[in-house]
Design an enzyme around this catalytic site. Sequence first.
Site, short mmCIF file in Angstrom:
data_model
loop_
_atom_site.label_atom_id
_atom_site.label_comp_id
_atom_site.label_asym_id
_atom_site.label_seq_id
_atom_site.Cartn_x
_atom_site.Cartn_y
_atom_site.Cartn_z
N LYS A 47 0.82 -1.21 0.00
CA LYS A 47 0.00 0.00 0.00
C LYS A 47 0.85 1.27 0.00
O LYS A 47 0.53 2.24 -0.67
CB LYS A 47 -0.97 0.00 1.19
CG LYS A 47 -2.04 -1.08 1.11
CD LYS A 47 -3.12 -0.89 2.16
CE LYS A 47 -3.97 0.31 1.84
NZ LYS A 47 -4.71 0.18 0.58
N ASN A 70 2.48 1.60 -3.49
CA ASN A 70 1.43 1.95 -4.46
C ASN A 70 1.07 3.43 -4.37
O ASN A 70 0.90 4.12 -5.38
CB ASN A 70 0.18 1.11 -4.22
CG ASN A 70 0.36 -0.36 -4.55
OD1 ASN A 70 1.37 -0.77 -5.13
ND2 ASN A 70 -0.61 -1.17 -4.16
N GLU A 85 -0.30 -1.12 7.16
CA GLU A 85 0.39 -2.39 6.87
C GLU A 85 1.74 -2.49 7.58
O GLU A 85 2.30 -3.58 7.66
CB GLU A 85 0.58 -2.57 5.37
CG GLU A 85 -0.67 -3.03 4.64
CD GLU A 85 -0.44 -3.40 3.19
OE1 GLU A 85 -1.29 -4.09 2.63
OE2 GLU A 85 0.60 -2.99 2.60
N GLY A 96 -18.99 5.79 -5.58
CA GLY A 96 -18.33 7.09 -5.41
C GLY A 96 -17.69 7.23 -4.05
O GLY A 96 -17.22 6.26 -3.46
N GLY A 156 -7.67 1.87 -4.64
CA GLY A 156 -7.85 2.68 -3.44
C GLY A 156 -6.61 3.49 -3.11
O GLY A 156 -6.70 4.62 -2.62
N ASP A 157 -5.44 2.93 -3.40
CA ASP A 157 -4.19 3.65 -3.15
C ASP A 157 -4.05 4.85 -4.08
O ASP A 157 -3.62 5.93 -3.66
CB ASP A 157 -3.00 2.70 -3.32
CG ASP A 157 -3.03 1.56 -2.32
OD1 ASP A 157 -3.42 1.80 -1.16
OD2 ASP A 157 -2.67 0.43 -2.69
N ASN A 194 -11.90 10.32 -7.53
CA ASN A 194 -12.75 9.29 -8.15
C ASN A 194 -12.29 8.99 -9.57
O ASN A 194 -12.24 7.83 -10.00
CB ASN A 194 -14.20 9.73 -8.18
CG ASN A 194 -14.88 9.69 -6.82
OD1 ASN A 194 -14.34 9.15 -5.87
ND2 ASN A 194 -16.06 10.26 -6.74
#
Length: 288
Positions: free
Chosen positions: A44, A47, A138, A203, A230-231, A255
């Site tokens: 994560k 990324n 993490e 969203g 998401g990252d 988004n």
Amino acid sequence: MSNRLPAVTVVGSINLDLIATAGRLPTAGETIGGAILSRQPGGKGANQAAAAARLGGRVRMVGTVGDDAHGQGMLDTLASAGVDTADVAVLPEATGTALIVVDAEGENQIVVCPGANSHLSLEEVDFGPDETVLCQLEVGLPVVLEAARKAQGFFVVNAAPAMDLPAELLERCDLVIVNESEYALIPALASAKLVAVTYGGEGSAIFEHGRKVAEVPAPAVSVVNTIGAGDAFCSALVLALRTGMDYAAALAVANAVGATAVGDPSSQPELAHLGHYVERTAPAMDAR
């Protein structure tokens, strides 16, 4: 928008992703054949650092890799994305590895073997007042708490994987970013000062002390892979907010970046400069 975006220091995990792409996810005890194996840079933290750099941010990565071929590969990939890796320690441990199964709809199951990530230390790391510090979970709460205490500027936590957050950490966070399930699993977020929540294809929204202050739908896209999406969203949202965009406009940009990421099979997808996504979303925001 200027090509020179804010400075972001990412404190987090660096992994090798071993990805098996199958028609569907296995159930407990089940073996599924016919999958395709790929190896990709991941974690994560890495990324988010790669995404922020590709979006145009000035990015420093604080993390650890093993003294092995995988670790050198992770460093090379981050550097090629434009990330400063001078504060990535090389340790006599195995580089962290994530075992991932992805189905035909892009949904996934992940098991993380932290390896060198478990030994991350911030003892010799300093943060300047102009740096935005972005952490995930993490690498463990003690490291994130130490980063929170040392950070002088804007401090962000992507609270994934979900776990209870100490009051001290929540009070220090200028922004917490979670997905819908993580938001439900961390009740204390309901009173946090600023929380961004992602809802997948529905969203995202921003809450101030539990009150929704912005909500923006996601673009309709074909999902190839949700790993790293998401990252990418986190990095884009942080950069957009730190350039002075209002909550709704920043969510729209994030988004759009996340939508680009889910259409790419890589955990660290290629992205355009943040300004590209600002221009793409501006007409919709102007029409509100």
